[in-house]
Design a protein around this motif. Structure first.
Motif, PDB file in Angstrom:
ATOM      1  N   LEU A  83      66.831  36.519  -5.652  1.00  0.00           N
ATOM      2  CA  LEU A  83      65.608  36.859  -6.378  1.00  0.00           C
ATOM      3  C   LEU A  83      64.913  35.601  -6.907  1.00  0.00           C
ATOM      4  N   LEU A  84      65.667  34.728  -7.559  1.00  0.00           N
ATOM      5  CA  LEU A  84      65.087  33.497  -8.101  1.00  0.00           C
ATOM      6  C   LEU A  84      64.758  32.509  -6.991  1.00  0.00           C
ATOM      7  N   PHE A  85      65.602  32.435  -5.977  1.00  0.00           N
ATOM      8  CA  PHE A  85      65.393  31.495  -4.878  1.00  0.00           C
ATOM      9  C   PHE A  85      64.086  31.791  -4.149  1.00  0.00           C
ATOM     10  N   ALA A  86      63.948  33.020  -3.670  1.00  0.00           N
ATOM     11  CA  ALA A  86      62.742  33.380  -2.914  1.00  0.00           C
ATOM     12  C   ALA A  86      61.510  33.399  -3.805  1.00  0.00           C
ATOM     13  N   GLY A  87      61.667  33.843  -5.050  1.00  0.00           N
ATOM     14  CA  GLY A  87      60.515  33.993  -5.927  1.00  0.00           C
ATOM     15  C   GLY A  87      59.898  32.684  -6.378  1.00  0.00           C
ATOM     16  N   LEU A  88      60.695  31.616  -6.431  1.00  0.00           N
ATOM     17  CA  LEU A  88      60.209  30.351  -6.983  1.00  0.00           C
ATOM     18  C   LEU A  88      59.969  29.273  -5.934  1.00  0.00           C
ATOM     19  N   LEU A  89      60.135  29.596  -4.655  1.00  0.00           N
ATOM     20  CA  LEU A  89      60.022  28.578  -3.611  1.00  0.00           C
ATOM     21  C   LEU A  89      58.645  27.925  -3.572  1.00  0.00           C
ATOM     22  N   LEU A  90      57.594  28.735  -3.618  1.00  0.00           N
ATOM     23  CA  LEU A  90      56.242  28.166  -3.564  1.00  0.00           C
ATOM     24  C   LEU A  90      55.980  27.270  -4.772  1.00  0.00           C
ATOM     25  N   ALA A  91      56.387  27.727  -5.940  1.00  0.00           N
ATOM     26  CA  ALA A  91      56.209  26.906  -7.141  1.00  0.00           C
ATOM     27  C   ALA A  91      56.978  25.600  -7.008  1.00  0.00           C
ATOM     28  N   GLY A  92      58.184  25.665  -6.468  1.00  0.00           N
ATOM     29  CA  GLY A  92      58.974  24.454  -6.269  1.00  0.00           C
ATOM     30  C   GLY A  92      58.295  23.474  -5.328  1.00  0.00           C
ATOM     31  N   GLY A  93      57.663  23.997  -4.285  1.00  0.00           N
ATOM     32  CA  GLY A  93      56.957  23.129  -3.348  1.00  0.00           C
ATOM     33  C   GLY A  93      55.796  22.406  -3.993  1.00  0.00           C
ATOM     34  N   ARG A  94      55.028  23.115  -4.815  1.00  0.00           N
ATOM     35  CA  ARG A  94      53.883  22.475  -5.461  1.00  0.00           C
ATOM     36  C   ARG A  94      54.340  21.459  -6.507  1.00  0.00           C
ATOM     37  N   LEU A  95      55.386  21.787  -7.262  1.00  0.00           N
ATOM     38  CA  LEU A  95      55.905  20.853  -8.245  1.00  0.00           C
ATOM     39  C   LEU A  95      56.438  19.584  -7.579  1.00  0.00           C
ATOM     40  N   ALA A  96      56.991  19.728  -6.377  1.00  0.00           N
ATOM     41  CA  ALA A  96      57.462  18.549  -5.638  1.00  0.00           C
ATOM     42  C   ALA A  96      56.303  17.631  -5.279  1.00  0.00           C
ATOM     43  N   ASP A  97      55.174  18.219  -4.870  1.00  0.00           N
ATOM     44  CA  ASP A  97      54.000  17.406  -4.539  1.00  0.00           C
ATOM     45  C   ASP A  97      53.423  16.717  -5.767  1.00  0.00           C
ATOM     46  N   VAL A  98      53.541  17.365  -6.921  1.00  0.00           N
ATOM     47  CA  VAL A  98      52.935  16.821  -8.144  1.00  0.00           C
ATOM     48  C   VAL A  98      53.838  15.793  -8.820  1.00  0.00           C
ATOM     49  N   PHE A  99      55.115  16.112  -8.988  1.00  0.00           N
ATOM     50  CA  PHE A  99      56.018  15.265  -9.773  1.00  0.00           C
ATOM     51  C   PHE A  99      56.872  14.331  -8.928  1.00  0.00           C
ATOM     52  N   GLY A 100      56.842  14.490  -7.617  1.00  0.00           N
ATOM     53  CA  GLY A 100      57.641  13.637  -6.753  1.00  0.00           C
ATOM     54  C   GLY A 100      58.773  14.410  -6.107  1.00  0.00           C
ATOM     55  N   ARG A 101      58.912  14.263  -4.796  1.00  0.00           N
ATOM     56  CA  ARG A 101      59.919  15.047  -4.055  1.00  0.00           C
ATOM     57  C   ARG A 101      61.336  14.596  -4.364  1.00  0.00           C
ATOM     58  N   ARG A 102      61.543  13.296  -4.446  1.00  0.00           N
ATOM     59  CA  ARG A 102      62.881  12.793  -4.777  1.00  0.00           C
ATOM     60  C   ARG A 102      63.322  13.310  -6.140  1.00  0.00           C
ATOM     61  N   ARG A 103      62.429  13.229  -7.106  1.00  0.00           N
ATOM     62  CA  ARG A 103      62.761  13.658  -8.469  1.00  0.00           C
ATOM     63  C   ARG A 103      63.115  15.138  -8.503  1.00  0.00           C
ATOM     64  N   LEU A 104      62.322  15.967  -7.848  1.00  0.00           N
ATOM     65  CA  LEU A 104      62.583  17.406  -7.902  1.00  0.00           C
ATOM     66  C   LEU A 104      63.839  17.771  -7.124  1.00  0.00           C
ATOM     67  N   PHE A 105      64.081  17.074  -6.010  1.00  0.00           N
ATOM     68  CA  PHE A 105      65.308  17.319  -5.248  1.00  0.00           C
ATOM     69  C   PHE A 105      66.530  17.045  -6.117  1.00  0.00           C
ATOM     70  N   ILE A 106      66.535  15.925  -6.825  1.00  0.00           N
ATOM     71  CA  ILE A 106      67.675  15.551  -7.658  1.00  0.00           C
ATOM     72  C   ILE A 106      67.830  16.510  -8.841  1.00  0.00           C
ATOM     73  N   VAL A 107      66.714  16.873  -9.480  1.00  0.00           N
ATOM     74  CA  VAL A 107      66.778  17.819 -10.599  1.00  0.00           C
ATOM     75  C   VAL A 107      67.314  19.170 -10.123  1.00  0.00           C
TER      76      VAL A 107
END
Length: 488
Positions: free
Chosen positions: A72-96
């Protein structure tokens, strides 16, 4: 006097190129390990469900939420995760995301109460939704050469396929020979190693534009995807006419409409809707969804067939899928060369047709088959599944680097939702046919087989249709400098 400087210059360039290749290889390993963990956690729990239910004395509803909270959380937040990666940095979001996932895995393993286990699974899903979108985006930016990128995506996809096969096998071994807590503890050392590796080898990309955060788009996308996922999970359990299920579908549609309106009006949308006017992206994504619909659906219900009809143990059922995963990995390794030689539209279209043939061949099997009888059909599915990898490369390759994160998120969200649809729709087909056969007086096993076979035929037909869509969508010639594999 003039040759010596040139000699040393060439040697320096060669060493520098070797270091770059080595660094990219380590980067690929780091993101592949992260992907392996999330894929593994998606299905390792399935064969351990009876053990967890007995140990924690869970109701049916409780055990369903142990499985569903993650998805539920995985599928529901994927798009948000993608946009946050573009904004805050992909390496940073991957590690977090990886850190959150690893800590939540430890909490799930230590849990002795159902509420703690469900909450830990939900946090695992949250971490997975943050770390998954950056993986393909990091590969896209780390491998600018189209052919190198195709090989990297093939390796990444092969690791995901291996996780799908190893999950049930490893879950069966751990739940039978150790205890179910280890299906979560196993993520902890892998997560720690991956965190250390990622921190050292993934190049820093820095934050994107701070004003690019589209809060309305993020909120409506989360509501829409989470509501849809909830409805697809609960529908088969409570009935499609249940008020909560119908309300979830209605909320998902309303939030999706609001999302489109917001994205059309804001200056910096979360998803630039013009992305869907590209025939390669939209057609390729549609083909990908048909692929996921068929593969995830047959994977789930074939596990039931192996254990409930053929009487395989969880470990033997897991072993049955292992040759298919190995063939997916092997054919994925050569898929970019095949696509470069014959054209991606031909190789992907043929691969999906091959998969459809393998799925349909499984539908011809009955209740008295052996391990070896299953291998030809599963082998065909494996070979076809690996050869579809250029579809992924092409979909992501048509996007500019600044949108790599959200394009990766759209790719992953489409696949996850389509996989859920596959399980749901094939489950409805199976149950309807099974009930009809039972009312007609057929034995229980025969009734299940009637429904299972019809479900496989539906899945095979959809995968075949996906092959046709891929053929049409990818047929247009795209130059290599457009960052895709050769498609003609």
């Amino acid at each position: 006097m003039t040759t010596q400087p040139r000699f040393f210059h060439r040697r320096s360039d060669s060493n520098e190129e070797t270091r770059r290749l080595t660094g990219r290889a380590w980067t690929l390993l780091a993101v592949s390990l992260g992907t392996f963990m999330t894929y593994l956690d998606n299905n390792i729990i399935n064969v351990a469900i009876p053990t967890i239910q007995r140990d924690l004395n869970l109701s049916q509803s409780g055990i369903e939420w142990v499985v569903s909270a993650y998805l539920l959380l995985f599928a529901g937040l994927l798009l948000a995760g993608g946009r946050l990666a573009d904004v805050f940095g992909r390496r940073r979001l991957f590690i977090v995301g990886l850190a959150i996932f690893t800590v939540a895995s430890l909490a799930a393993g230590l849990s002795g109460r159902v509420d703690v286990l469900i909450a830990s699974r939900a946090v695992q899903g949250f971490g997975a939704a943050l770390l998954t979108p950056p993986t393909l985006a990091i590969i896209t930016t780390s491998f600018p050469d189209p052919r190198e990128r195709a090989g990297a995506v093939g390796a990444w996809s092969a690791v995901g396929a291996l996780a799908l096969a190893v999950g049930p096998l490893l879950g069966g071994i751990l739940s039978e020979d150790a205890n179910w807590h280890w299906i979560f503890f196993i993520n902890v050392p892998v997560g720690i190693v991956t965190l250390a590796l990622a921190s050292r080898v993934i190049p820093a990309d820095g934050p994107g534009r701070a004003h690019g955060i589209d809060q309305g788009g993020i909120l409506t996308s989360i509501i829409s995807l989470t509501s849809l996922t909830y409805a697809l999970i609960q529908g088969p359990q409570t009935g499609w006419g249940n008020a909560l299920v119908l309300g979830a579908f209605a909320m998902s549609i309303a939030a999706a409409v609001a999302f489109v309106i917001i994205e059309r009006r804001v200056d910096h949308p979360m998803v630039d809707l013009s992305i869907f006017t590209d025939r390669i992206f939209s057609g390729g994504t549609a083909a990908l969804m048909m692929w996921a619909f068929g593969l995830f659906g047959i994977y789930f219900f074939t596990s039931l067939y192996l254990q409930n009809v053929l009487g395989f143990s969880p470990i033997k059922a897991g072993l049955t899928f292992l040759p298919m995963a190995i063939l997916i990995a092997g054919s994925a390794a050569v898929s970019d060369r095949v696509a470069a030689r014959v054209g991606a539209y031909r190789s992907v279209g043929f691969a999906m047709a091959l998969m459809a043939g393998g799925i349909i061949s499984i539908s011809l099997l009955g209740a008295n088959v052996t391990f070896l009888d299953l291998m030809p059909g599963l082998a065909i599915i494996g070979i076809g599944g690996g050869l579809t990898i250029p579809l992924t490369t092409t979909i992501l390759g048509v996007q500019p680097e600044t949108r790599a994160g959200i394009a990766s998120a759209l790719f992953n969200a489409s696949r996850e939702i389509a996989g859920l649809f596959g399980i749901t729709v094939i489950g409805v087909v199976l149950a309807s046919r099974e009930h009809a056969a039972t009312r007609a007086g057929s034995p229980v096993v025969t009734s299940f087989l009637d429904g299972y076979h019809l479900g496989l035929l539906v899945a095979g037909a959809l995968v075949a249709a996906g092959g046709l869509v891929a053929w049409l969508a990818l047929r247009e010639t795209v130059p290599l400098n457009a960052r895709v594999v050769d498609t003609q």
